[in-house]
Design an enzyme around this catalytic site. Structure first.
Site, PDB file in Angstrom:
ATOM      1  N   CYS A 127      60.420  19.190  78.063  1.00 18.84           N
ATOM      2  CA  CYS A 127      61.658  19.512  77.354  1.00 18.84           C
ATOM      3  C   CYS A 127      62.844  18.665  77.805  1.00 18.84           C
ATOM      4  O   CYS A 127      63.765  18.415  77.024  1.00 18.84           O
ATOM      5  CB  CYS A 127      61.981  20.987  77.528  1.00 18.84           C
ATOM      6  SG  CYS A 127      60.737  22.078  76.792  1.00 18.84           S
ATOM      7  N   CYS A 182      63.288  15.747  75.710  1.00 19.82           N
ATOM      8  CA  CYS A 182      63.155  16.006  74.278  1.00 19.82           C
ATOM      9  C   CYS A 182      64.474  15.776  73.550  1.00 19.82           C
ATOM     10  O   CYS A 182      65.505  16.319  73.940  1.00 19.82           O
ATOM     11  CB  CYS A 182      62.685  17.432  74.045  1.00 19.82           C
ATOM     12  SG  CYS A 182      62.516  17.846  72.292  1.00 19.82           S
ATOM     13  N   CYS A 190      56.470  17.721  73.003  1.00 20.61           N
ATOM     14  CA  CYS A 190      56.335  19.158  72.729  1.00 20.61           C
ATOM     15  C   CYS A 190      54.860  19.541  72.764  1.00 20.61           C
ATOM     16  O   CYS A 190      54.273  20.001  71.788  1.00 20.61           O
ATOM     17  CB  CYS A 190      56.959  19.483  71.364  1.00 20.61           C
ATOM     18  SG  CYS A 190      57.302  21.240  71.126  1.00 20.61           S
ATOM     19  N   GLU A 211      43.689   8.808  58.594  1.00 20.76           N
ATOM     20  CA  GLU A 211      44.002  10.235  58.514  1.00 20.76           C
ATOM     21  C   GLU A 211      42.743  11.096  58.493  1.00 20.76           C
ATOM     22  O   GLU A 211      42.717  12.170  59.089  1.00 20.76           O
ATOM     23  CB  GLU A 211      44.861  10.526  57.281  1.00 20.76           C
ATOM     24  CG  GLU A 211      46.267   9.946  57.362  1.00 20.76           C
ATOM     25  CD  GLU A 211      47.041  10.440  58.571  1.00 20.76           C
ATOM     26  OE1 GLU A 211      46.707  11.509  59.116  1.00 20.76           O
ATOM     27  OE2 GLU A 211      47.977   9.750  58.995  1.00 20.76           O
TER      28      GLU A 211
END
Length: 352
Positions: A193, A196, A186, A31
DNA sequence: AATACGGGGTC
DNA sequence: GACCCAGTATT
């Protein structure tokens, strides 16, 4: 809606190594490395770090300069310094046990709201929603939220939306799925899309507003700096120093740097070195212009010229310069700008 | 609330 | 050249 998101994630997720562990130490490594850093750029560093350090105590016991050397080229070097600080804090104050709850993580240096939520959810399934660049984008489009994501109130608003959107007891999968959707479907430009899983529920798709969301008030502020690096060679040694705080590249090493002076030729460099009493007048110097690089950072553009100065007398430099065998320069962590120079095959004979 | 902090990829 | 990336710390 959530179900189709998780189904999509399970089928389409990338196979990334930090997704195969619950070890908060390894998740922390990944991270921090991935803050403001694309997966493809961070992946080799994650592999390198996990090969070098098996646990938080090994990391804490390492020398910061060695960590910076491993970090070299990744940028935002405060991440490496903060990681080392935090590792020692955990070793010395938390019995070497890496915490895995949001409230314990958020107090650690280098760990903010995003990273604390990520580690807590991935390692412990704590119900904390991550909000990173991907999540901002997904949620802004999905819900039609036109708040500036860079503003403080915007961050608060989106973090509430994100938390409300995390329904069930599956924070780990949910958070991964949200980010993966932002990364693969996205996307900022040309979102996919039609593939999606949230298409039917998406405000932006419904209203053809993908291009207008999310809102990010941009702030451009770029300054230009003029650098001269002097690569001295005296008795097969050269001189470097470690950069200090309040500027770029803190903790990295570099050759003697002179800023804000434009030299037209070697003779002007010679006169400067005499004038500043780096050498006395009788010194015999061989000065050669090597090359110049333009190096672009997010907030500044560096125009750097490199000069090789071969000398028969020792240059009189400030005490913070250390003398190193010229061949050992590669053991030190240096900015990418210098790495590009000293690894340039065509310039090897001019530098060394 | 604004700014500093890297480097690389994309269009 | 503009945008942006699994953001955080500092002012």
């Amino acid at each position: 809606m959530h179900k189709s998101l998780y189904n999509w994630y399970n089928i389409n997720k990338r196979d990334l190594p930090w997704r195969n562990t619950k070890d908060p130490f390894k998740i922390w490594l990944s991270e921090i490395i991935l803050q403001q850093t694309r997966v493809e750029q961070g992946l080799p560093y994650y592999i390198k770090f996990t090969q070098n350090f098996n646990n938080i105590n090994e990391f804490a016991n390492a020398n910061l300069n060695d960590i910076l050397k491993l970090w070299q080229g990744l940028g935002y070097y405060s991440r490496a310094r903060n990681m080392h600080y935090t590792a020692q804090f955990i070793r010395d104050n938390l019995n070497g046990v890496f915490p895995n709850s949001y409230s314990e993580l958020i107090i650690l240096k280098g760990i903010g709201p995003y990273t604390a939520a990520a580690i807590a959810s991935f390692s412990n399934n704590e119900k904390k929603a991550v909000v990173d660049g991907n999540v901002f984008r997904v949620l802004a489009r999905l819900t039609g939220t036109y708040t500036d994501t860079n503003s403080n109130s915007g961050k608060n608003e989106f973090s509430k939306i994100a938390q409300d959107f995390l329904l069930e007891n599956n924070a780990a999968i949910h958070n991964q799925a949200m980010m993966e959707l932002g990364a693969l479907i996205c996307k900022p430009l040309n979102p996919d899309c039609y593939n999606c899983p949230l298409q039917n529920n998406c405000f932006a798709f419904e209203n053809n507003e993908q291009k207008n969301l999310p809102i990010k008030i941009k702030k451009v502020k770029n300054k230009t700096r003029l650098f001269n690096y002097f690569i001295f060679e005296y008795n097969n040694t050269t001189y470097i120093t470690q950069r200090g705080p309040n500027d770029i590249w803190e903790g990295l090493f570099e050759f003697p740097l002179l800023e804000n002076i434009l030299f037209e030729n070697e003779n002007e460099v010679f006169n400067y070195l005499i004038e500043k009493k780096i050498f006395d007048k009788k010194a015999k110097l061989n000065i050669k212009f090597i090359t110049k690089y333009k190096h672009i950072l997010t907030h500044q553009t560096l125009n750097a010229s490199f000069w090789k100065i071969t000398c028969s007398l020792k240059p009189k430099l400030a005490a913070n310069y250390i003398e190193v065998p010229i061949s050992e320069i590669k053991k030190y962590a240096v900015p990418r700008l210098l790495e590009k120079l000293i690894t340039n095959d065509k310039l090897q004979h001019q530098i060394f």
